[in-house]
Design a protein around this motif. Sequence first.
Motif, PDB file in Angstrom:
ATOM      1  N   GLN A 152     -60.158   7.953 -31.372  1.00  0.00           N
ATOM      2  CA  GLN A 152     -60.038   7.597 -32.713  1.00  0.00           C
ATOM      3  C   GLN A 152     -60.534   6.078 -32.817  1.00  0.00           C
ATOM      4  O   GLN A 152     -61.504   5.928 -33.551  1.00  0.00           O
ATOM      5  N   GLN A 155     -64.305   6.080 -32.303  1.00  0.00           N
ATOM      6  CA  GLN A 155     -64.887   7.167 -32.982  1.00  0.00           C
ATOM      7  C   GLN A 155     -65.652   8.362 -32.302  1.00  0.00           C
ATOM      8  O   GLN A 155     -66.801   8.734 -32.197  1.00  0.00           O
ATOM      9  N   LEU A 157     -64.009  11.010 -31.728  1.00  0.00           N
ATOM     10  CA  LEU A 157     -63.084  12.464 -31.912  1.00  0.00           C
ATOM     11  C   LEU A 157     -64.020  13.448 -32.282  1.00  0.00           C
ATOM     12  O   LEU A 157     -63.801  14.541 -31.722  1.00  0.00           O
ATOM     13  N   PRO A 158     -64.970  13.256 -32.941  1.00  0.00           N
ATOM     14  CA  PRO A 158     -66.014  14.660 -33.057  1.00  0.00           C
ATOM     15  C   PRO A 158     -66.468  15.101 -32.055  1.00  0.00           C
ATOM     16  O   PRO A 158     -66.577  16.550 -31.552  1.00  0.00           O
ATOM     17  N   ARG A 159     -67.121  13.997 -30.761  1.00  0.00           N
ATOM     18  CA  ARG A 159     -67.301  14.519 -29.651  1.00  0.00           C
ATOM     19  C   ARG A 159     -66.464  15.345 -29.089  1.00  0.00           C
ATOM     20  O   ARG A 159     -66.626  16.242 -28.057  1.00  0.00           O
ATOM     21  N   TRP A 160     -65.241  14.807 -28.940  1.00  0.00           N
ATOM     22  CA  TRP A 160     -63.953  15.357 -28.136  1.00  0.00           C
ATOM     23  C   TRP A 160     -63.829  16.902 -28.761  1.00  0.00           C
ATOM     24  O   TRP A 160     -63.640  17.845 -27.845  1.00  0.00           O
ATOM     25  N   ASN A 161     -63.918  16.882 -29.926  1.00  0.00           N
ATOM     26  CA  ASN A 161     -63.715  18.255 -30.635  1.00  0.00           C
ATOM     27  C   ASN A 161     -64.695  19.327 -29.990  1.00  0.00           C
ATOM     28  O   ASN A 161     -64.513  20.293 -29.982  1.00  0.00           O
ATOM     29  N   VAL A 162     -66.082  18.813 -30.199  1.00  0.00           N
ATOM     30  CA  VAL A 162     -67.146  19.613 -29.501  1.00  0.00           C
ATOM     31  C   VAL A 162     -66.875  20.093 -27.989  1.00  0.00           C
ATOM     32  O   VAL A 162     -67.199  21.152 -27.617  1.00  0.00           O
TER      33      VAL A 162
END
Lengths: 168, 66
Positions: A152, A155, A157-162
């Motif tokens: 977090q 920044q 988290l978006p990559r982590w979700n992918v």
Amino acid sequence: MEATLAILNELETSGLVGRYAIGGAMAAFFYAEAVVTEDLDAFVLLTAQNTGLVTLTPLYEFLKQRGATEEREHLWLAGTLLQLIPAYDPLTEESVREAVDHTVGSACTHVMRVEHLIAIALKTGRAKDFARISLLLEEATVDAPLLDAILQRHQLLPRWNVFKLRTS
Amino acid sequence: MSDTAQAIAEEIFRRKNRARHAAAALPIEEKLRRLVSMQQRANEIRRSTGRLLMRVWELGPSIRST
């Protein structure tokens, strides 16, 4: 290896670097099974010179005085192929600052936390980095709230979700 | 696939998984000795295919003897 770590500790004591920490494949050895690698990644917090210029040259000179020889982008230092990497962003700086102490043989050294290794690999994003994340998630004890906070803060988290979608 | 074959395969995967977790739990000194062994084996392959050899690490007396 032990001699290499002793010289890295000397480098830190000399004040030429603020701190160093082992990262990359070698750091992952502390949390998961060993895989083949050729070099030891040592991330360094550089101290700015009077000129404000940030350079690895004084570090290379220091290490060459202790027997290091240059090999492509590496140094062969006391029996280990060493890659010196300046901490290059807030994530790698934090990873070096918060690295934990480990003993290897008779030498003490700083090793990045597994949560930082995962975050750096996620940010770097090559196939071998994703493989390392999978290995660490399977074999290491990962502090999930700490990993989440790191992702977090930087920044990621978006990559982590992918990544999670791809591997689920 | 028959139920028996599936059971055998599942047992093999379970064993592999256990072996990998056991390898992960080894002391760092043992992992480094395994790394050197892997570097040496990688070089045998590299040599036979005419590729640049990998540097093999020198571990130091305490790691070699732990």
